[in-house]
Design a protein around this motif. Structure first.
Motif, PDB file in Angstrom:
ATOM      1  N   ALA A 180       0.828  -1.210   0.000  1.00  0.00           N
ATOM      2  CA  ALA A 180       0.000   0.000   0.000  1.00  0.00           C
ATOM      3  C   ALA A 180       0.860   1.257   0.000  1.00  0.00           C
ATOM      4  N   MET A 181       2.063   1.137   0.538  1.00  0.00           N
ATOM      5  CA  MET A 181       2.961   2.291   0.590  1.00  0.00           C
ATOM      6  C   MET A 181       3.997   2.283  -0.526  1.00  0.00           C
ATOM      7  N   ALA A 182       3.977   1.289  -1.397  1.00  0.00           N
ATOM      8  CA  ALA A 182       5.046   1.113  -2.371  1.00  0.00           C
ATOM      9  C   ALA A 182       5.130   2.281  -3.359  1.00  0.00           C
ATOM     10  N   ILE A 183       4.048   2.534  -4.105  1.00  0.00           N
ATOM     11  CA  ILE A 183       4.062   3.595  -5.120  1.00  0.00           C
ATOM     12  C   ILE A 183       4.145   4.965  -4.456  1.00  0.00           C
ATOM     13  N   VAL A 184       3.450   5.123  -3.321  1.00  0.00           N
ATOM     14  CA  VAL A 184       3.466   6.406  -2.618  1.00  0.00           C
ATOM     15  C   VAL A 184       4.877   6.738  -2.146  1.00  0.00           C
ATOM     16  N   ARG A 185       5.575   5.722  -1.635  1.00  0.00           N
ATOM     17  CA  ARG A 185       6.941   5.956  -1.164  1.00  0.00           C
ATOM     18  C   ARG A 185       7.856   6.367  -2.316  1.00  0.00           C
ATOM     19  N   GLU A 186       7.680   5.741  -3.474  1.00  0.00           N
ATOM     20  CA  GLU A 186       8.486   6.127  -4.640  1.00  0.00           C
ATOM     21  C   GLU A 186       8.208   7.575  -5.029  1.00  0.00           C
ATOM     22  N   ALA A 244      -3.789   6.397  -2.960  1.00  0.00           N
ATOM     23  CA  ALA A 244      -3.349   7.249  -1.850  1.00  0.00           C
ATOM     24  C   ALA A 244      -2.344   8.287  -2.341  1.00  0.00           C
ATOM     25  N   LYS A 245      -2.328   9.416  -1.671  1.00  0.00           N
ATOM     26  CA  LYS A 245      -1.397  10.490  -2.014  1.00  0.00           C
ATOM     27  C   LYS A 245      -0.198  10.534  -1.093  1.00  0.00           C
ATOM     28  N   THR A 246      -0.342  10.030   0.123  1.00  0.00           N
ATOM     29  CA  THR A 246       0.759  10.002   1.084  1.00  0.00           C
ATOM     30  C   THR A 246       0.825   8.619   1.730  1.00  0.00           C
ATOM     31  N   GLN A 247       1.968   8.317   2.366  1.00  0.00           N
ATOM     32  CA  GLN A 247       2.107   7.036   3.045  1.00  0.00           C
ATOM     33  C   GLN A 247       1.129   6.923   4.204  1.00  0.00           C
ATOM     34  N   PHE A 248       0.890   8.030   4.901  1.00  0.00           N
ATOM     35  CA  PHE A 248      -0.067   8.000   6.006  1.00  0.00           C
ATOM     36  C   PHE A 248      -1.469   7.687   5.501  1.00  0.00           C
ATOM     37  N   GLN A 249      -1.810   8.260   4.348  1.00  0.00           N
ATOM     38  CA  GLN A 249      -3.122   7.993   3.768  1.00  0.00           C
ATOM     39  C   GLN A 249      -3.250   6.526   3.359  1.00  0.00           C
ATOM     40  N   SER A 250      -2.181   5.967   2.812  1.00  0.00           N
ATOM     41  CA  SER A 250      -2.221   4.560   2.415  1.00  0.00           C
ATOM     42  C   SER A 250      -2.379   3.658   3.637  1.00  0.00           C
ATOM     43  N   MET A 251      -1.751   4.017   4.761  1.00  0.00           N
ATOM     44  CA  MET A 251      -1.912   3.245   5.982  1.00  0.00           C
ATOM     45  C   MET A 251      -3.344   3.326   6.486  1.00  0.00           C
ATOM     46  N   GLN A 252      -3.953   4.509   6.370  1.00  0.00           N
ATOM     47  CA  GLN A 252      -5.345   4.660   6.792  1.00  0.00           C
ATOM     48  C   GLN A 252      -6.268   3.775   5.961  1.00  0.00           C
ATOM     49  N   MET A 253      -6.058   3.776   4.656  1.00  0.00           N
ATOM     50  CA  MET A 253      -6.912   2.973   3.780  1.00  0.00           C
ATOM     51  C   MET A 253      -6.711   1.481   4.033  1.00  0.00           C
ATOM     52  N   ALA A 254      -5.464   1.085   4.278  1.00  0.00           N
ATOM     53  CA  ALA A 254      -5.193  -0.329   4.567  1.00  0.00           C
ATOM     54  C   ALA A 254      -5.867  -0.753   5.861  1.00  0.00           C
ATOM     55  N   PHE A 255      -5.799   0.094   6.884  1.00  0.00           N
ATOM     56  CA  PHE A 255      -6.445  -0.225   8.159  1.00  0.00           C
ATOM     57  C   PHE A 255      -7.958  -0.327   7.986  1.00  0.00           C
ATOM     58  N   PHE A 256      -8.503   0.497   7.106  1.00  0.00           N
ATOM     59  CA  PHE A 256      -9.940   0.476   6.854  1.00  0.00           C
ATOM     60  C   PHE A 256     -10.368  -0.864   6.255  1.00  0.00           C
ATOM     61  N   LEU A 257      -9.436  -1.536   5.548  1.00  0.00           N
ATOM     62  CA  LEU A 257      -9.735  -2.842   4.958  1.00  0.00           C
ATOM     63  C   LEU A 257      -9.567  -3.986   5.958  1.00  0.00           C
ATOM     64  N   PHE A 258      -8.753  -3.762   7.005  1.00  0.00           N
ATOM     65  CA  PHE A 258      -8.483  -4.835   7.963  1.00  0.00           C
ATOM     66  C   PHE A 258      -9.733  -5.225   8.743  1.00  0.00           C
ATOM     67  N   LEU A 259     -10.514  -4.237   9.177  1.00  0.00           N
ATOM     68  CA  LEU A 259     -11.658  -4.515  10.048  1.00  0.00           C
ATOM     69  C   LEU A 259     -12.636  -5.509   9.430  1.00  0.00           C
TER      70      LEU A 259
END
Length: 360
Positions: free
Chosen positions: A185-191, A270-285
């Motif tokens: 989830a952070m791969a492309i954003v980190r690049e 996602a536009k930022t790594q933090f945003q990608s983490m938020q979206m990933a967490f939203f999928l975990f539940l």
């Protein structure tokens, strides 16, 4: 310290939070999702378990007993069987959760007060055992209450109801879901944040090659995690592996690729790594709550079950418990294996298409 300056900083943070749509969605979405999941979707009282009946007596009394069992709504008929071996095969393949065996001498056993019916349960899910035991309380024909041990319950695969044997296989899927989705989830954003994306654009690497190249290294990391859980589960909790290790790792690879593909799709949105983490967490539940890992899948409403069928973890839970606990092979569990493969192809295709649009 001046209250005016504190208020100015606070106001600035509030405005920044309001502009971040993802943060606002998380603030509203997570409590709403938890309320809906726990209030509507999660139901420990399991009903409508898929079952099959092998009525070898085929008498009026045995047929009446079968009708009474289905009338309780604890079980529903999804397949037929003629012998105990056919019931066992259906249980091993995961097509049914409960098998009802009525022997040929049912009437004589019933009149003698002996064990007359056997309820065979898929014990790889402990919640199913508790519901199946309610069937053992049913009275036979001519009785006001159930006779002593006239309907017995035979739990297969986990007869002692040890929680670790049920939890550890599913834990492989939960760990792989949490880590694999987060990594990619952070791969492309980190690049993009590091400025490497512009360099990649100038290379002859295509979008598909870039996506696949980013996925492959994490497959090895996911297999290491799966191996660690298997070794610790066998060492600390004596969790068995009745199937082949090849099938265990093949099922794990299917889930790893599905989660990595989903993570890449999140990364393109996602536009930022933090945003990608938020979206990933939203999928975990929903993945953890609705997959059958924590709560019985058969106890959920039909609409929620349809939603859970979209989640890769739901299919992996069935695969890994079928292989490790029931000794089934992937060929017997092909619908769930095919669902994971199809999910991977769909998510990877969407990720490639979205990334190509970003380059344009």
């Amino acid at each position: 310290m001046k209250l005016q300056q504190i208020f100015a900083v606070m106001w600035k943070e509030l405005r920044q939070m309001a502009r971040d749509r993802m943060t606002v969605a998380m603030m509203i979405g997570i409590p709403s999702m938890q309320l809906l999941l726990f209030g509507y979707a999660i139901n420990p009282d399991v009903r409508h378990l898929p079952a099959a009946v092998a009525d070898m007596a085929n008498t009026a009394g045995s047929r009446a007993l079968v009708q009474d069992m289905f009338a309780t709504d604890i079980v529903r008929s999804v397949a037929g069987a003629r012998t105990p071996q056919e019931l066992q095969a259906l249980l091993q393949a995961g097509q049914i959760r409960i098998g009802i065996l009525i022997p040929a001498d049912y009437e004589r056993r019933r009149l003698d007060g002996r064990e007359a019916v056997q309820v065979i349960v898929d014990g790889s899910d402990t919640s199913v055992q508790a519901s199946a035991r309610q069937l053992a309380q049913m009275p036979l024909e001519g009785q006001r209450v159930a006779g002593p041990a006239q309907i017995s319950v035979l739990p297969l695969y986990n007869p002692r109801r040890i929680a670790a044997i049920n939890v550890v296989p599913g834990l492989i899927g939960v760990i792989l879901t949490m880590t694999m989705v987060m990594f990619t989830a952070m791969a492309i954003v980190r690049e993009r944040e590091r400025g490497n994306l512009e360099l990649l654009i100038t290379t002859p690497v295509t979008s598909a090659e870039l996506m696949i190249g980013k996925v492959l290294p994490y497959i090895a990391a996911g297999l290491v995690q799966a191996t660690l859980v298997l070794v610790l589960g066998a060492w600390l909790f004596q969790v068995p592996v009745h199937g082949t290790l090849w099938d265990v790792y093949a099922a794990s690879v299917l889930l790893i690729v599905a989660n990595l593909s989903l993570g890449l799709l999140v990364s393109t949105m996602a536009k930022t790594q933090f945003q990608s983490m938020q979206m990933a967490f939203f999928l975990f539940l929903p993945s953890i709550m609705l997959s059958g890992f924590m709560f019985p899948f058969d106890g959920m409403p039909k609409v929620v079950q349809w939603l859970a069928e979209v989640l890769p973890l739901t299919h992996f839970i069935r695969l890994i418990r079928g292989v490790m606990l029931r000794g089934a092979g992937l060929l017997e569990l092909w619908p769930d294996a095919l669902a994971l493969a199809g999910f991977s192809v769909a998510m990877m295709t969407l990720a490639i298409l979205r990334f190509h649009k970003r380059l344009d």
